[in-house]
Design a protein around this motif. Sequence first.
Motif, PDB file in Angstrom:
ATOM      1  N   LEU A   1       1.499   3.304  -8.432  1.00  0.00           N
ATOM      2  CA  LEU A   1       0.816   3.098  -7.156  1.00  0.00           C
ATOM      3  C   LEU A   1       1.277   4.094  -6.108  1.00  0.00           C
ATOM      4  O   LEU A   1       2.444   4.512  -6.075  1.00  0.00           O
ATOM      5  N   LYS A   2       0.336   4.448  -5.252  1.00  0.00           N
ATOM      6  CA  LYS A   2       0.569   5.410  -4.180  1.00  0.00           C
ATOM      7  C   LYS A   2       0.284   4.739  -2.839  1.00  0.00           C
ATOM      8  O   LYS A   2      -0.505   3.782  -2.776  1.00  0.00           O
ATOM      9  N   PRO A   3       0.890   5.235  -1.770  1.00  0.00           N
ATOM     10  CA  PRO A   3       0.590   4.646  -0.455  1.00  0.00           C
ATOM     11  C   PRO A   3      -0.898   4.628  -0.138  1.00  0.00           C
ATOM     12  O   PRO A   3      -1.381   3.690   0.518  1.00  0.00           O
ATOM     13  N   GLU A   4      -1.621   5.614  -0.627  1.00  0.00           N
ATOM     14  CA  GLU A   4      -3.068   5.653  -0.360  1.00  0.00           C
ATOM     15  C   GLU A   4      -3.855   4.610  -1.137  1.00  0.00           C
ATOM     16  O   GLU A   4      -5.059   4.465  -0.936  1.00  0.00           O
ATOM     17  N   ASP A   5      -3.193   3.874  -2.024  1.00  0.00           N
ATOM     18  CA  ASP A   5      -3.836   2.750  -2.698  1.00  0.00           C
ATOM     19  C   ASP A   5      -3.802   1.487  -1.838  1.00  0.00           C
ATOM     20  O   ASP A   5      -4.402   0.468  -2.210  1.00  0.00           O
ATOM     21  N   THR A   6      -3.108   1.539  -0.718  1.00  0.00           N
ATOM     22  CA  THR A   6      -3.058   0.404   0.178  1.00  0.00           C
ATOM     23  C   THR A   6      -4.464   0.036   0.642  1.00  0.00           C
ATOM     24  O   THR A   6      -5.195   0.887   1.170  1.00  0.00           O
ATOM     25  N   ALA A   7      -4.837  -1.221   0.434  1.00  0.00           N
ATOM     26  CA  ALA A   7      -6.187  -1.659   0.751  1.00  0.00           C
ATOM     27  C   ALA A   7      -6.303  -3.162   0.484  1.00  0.00           C
ATOM     28  O   ALA A   7      -5.432  -3.753  -0.164  1.00  0.00           O
ATOM     29  N   VAL A   8      -7.386  -3.715   0.957  1.00  0.00           N
ATOM     30  CA  VAL A   8      -7.790  -5.049   0.503  1.00  0.00           C
ATOM     31  C   VAL A   8      -8.658  -4.839  -0.730  1.00  0.00           C
ATOM     32  O   VAL A   8      -9.614  -4.054  -0.703  1.00  0.00           O
TER      33      VAL A   8
ATOM     34  N   LEU B   1      -4.746  -8.476  -0.403  1.00  0.00           N
ATOM     35  CA  LEU B   1      -4.172  -7.282   0.214  1.00  0.00           C
ATOM     36  C   LEU B   1      -3.086  -6.684  -0.666  1.00  0.00           C
ATOM     37  O   LEU B   1      -2.175  -7.381  -1.109  1.00  0.00           O
ATOM     38  N   VAL B   2      -3.207  -5.390  -0.898  1.00  0.00           N
ATOM     39  CA  VAL B   2      -2.183  -4.625  -1.603  1.00  0.00           C
ATOM     40  C   VAL B   2      -1.621  -3.604  -0.634  1.00  0.00           C
ATOM     41  O   VAL B   2      -2.374  -2.806  -0.058  1.00  0.00           O
ATOM     42  N   THR B   3      -0.305  -3.634  -0.450  1.00  0.00           N
ATOM     43  CA  THR B   3       0.362  -2.680   0.431  1.00  0.00           C
ATOM     44  C   THR B   3       1.393  -1.914  -0.373  1.00  0.00           C
ATOM     45  O   THR B   3       2.272  -2.520  -0.998  1.00  0.00           O
ATOM     46  N   VAL B   4       1.265  -0.593  -0.374  1.00  0.00           N
ATOM     47  CA  VAL B   4       2.179   0.261  -1.129  1.00  0.00           C
ATOM     48  C   VAL B   4       3.038   1.027  -0.130  1.00  0.00           C
ATOM     49  O   VAL B   4       2.517   1.802   0.684  1.00  0.00           O
ATOM     50  N   SER B   5       4.329   0.799  -0.184  1.00  0.00           N
ATOM     51  CA  SER B   5       5.245   1.454   0.744  1.00  0.00           C
ATOM     52  C   SER B   5       5.782   2.751   0.142  1.00  0.00           C
ATOM     53  O   SER B   5       5.994   2.849  -1.068  1.00  0.00           O
ATOM     54  N   SER B   6       5.998   3.720   1.007  1.00  0.00           N
ATOM     55  CA  SER B   6       6.490   5.023   0.534  1.00  0.00           C
ATOM     56  C   SER B   6       7.999   5.075   0.507  1.00  0.00           C
ATOM     57  O   SER B   6       8.674   4.186   1.005  1.00  0.00           O
TER      58      SER B   6
ATOM     59  N   GLY C   1       0.113  -7.976  -2.824  1.00  0.00           N
ATOM     60  CA  GLY C   1       1.428  -8.045  -2.203  1.00  0.00           C
ATOM     61  C   GLY C   1       1.947  -6.684  -1.832  1.00  0.00           C
ATOM     62  O   GLY C   1       1.191  -5.704  -1.803  1.00  0.00           O
ATOM     63  N   LEU C   2       3.241  -6.634  -1.550  1.00  0.00           N
ATOM     64  CA  LEU C   2       3.911  -5.403  -1.161  1.00  0.00           C
ATOM     65  C   LEU C   2       4.639  -4.828  -2.366  1.00  0.00           C
ATOM     66  O   LEU C   2       5.377  -5.546  -3.051  1.00  0.00           O
ATOM     67  N   VAL C   3       4.436  -3.548  -2.618  1.00  0.00           N
ATOM     68  CA  VAL C   3       5.075  -2.890  -3.756  1.00  0.00           C
ATOM     69  C   VAL C   3       5.490  -1.484  -3.338  1.00  0.00           C
ATOM     70  O   VAL C   3       4.835  -0.864  -2.480  1.00  0.00           O
ATOM     71  N   GLN C   4       6.566  -0.988  -3.917  1.00  0.00           N
ATOM     72  CA  GLN C   4       7.011   0.377  -3.618  1.00  0.00           C
ATOM     73  C   GLN C   4       6.154   1.388  -4.362  1.00  0.00           C
ATOM     74  O   GLN C   4       5.637   1.104  -5.456  1.00  0.00           O
ATOM     75  N   ALA C   5       6.043   2.543  -3.786  1.00  0.00           N
ATOM     76  CA  ALA C   5       5.299   3.623  -4.436  1.00  0.00           C
ATOM     77  C   ALA C   5       5.879   3.880  -5.826  1.00  0.00           C
ATOM     78  O   ALA C   5       7.104   3.894  -6.013  1.00  0.00           O
TER      79      ALA C   5
END
Length: 116
Positions: free
Chosen positions: A85-92, A111-116, A10-14
């Motif tokens: 988590l860091k934005p660069e962890d964004t990945a499937v 899918l993991v999306t990390v927002s900055s 899912g979507l998570v904040q940095a």
Amino acid sequence: QVQLVESGGGLVQAGGPLRLSCAASGSTFRLFDMKWYRQAPGKQRELAATVTPDGITNYEDSVKGRFTISRDNAKNTVYLQMNSLKPEDTAVYYCQGRSPLGLEVWGQGTLVTVSS
């Protein structure tokens, strides 16, 4: 034959946490080496973490100290606890199992999306 189904992306904040799960079918899960791979947009798939049938773990350098892989053989499930988590962890993120005979099984990815 073992089949794998990931969940928890899912979507998570940095800076936040997220836990991924990989549920396995079949009675031989406990014998499998289990791994979490990830593939960022435009990049090759890379190994993030490994857990052996005996619970020995190993991590890629960029996730060491932040991610924890674990398994519950009674529940036929492997987990990936991701902290800081860091934005660069964004990945499937993909779960992979490897049997003692070398048979490899993959999940469909989450899918993991990390927002900055």
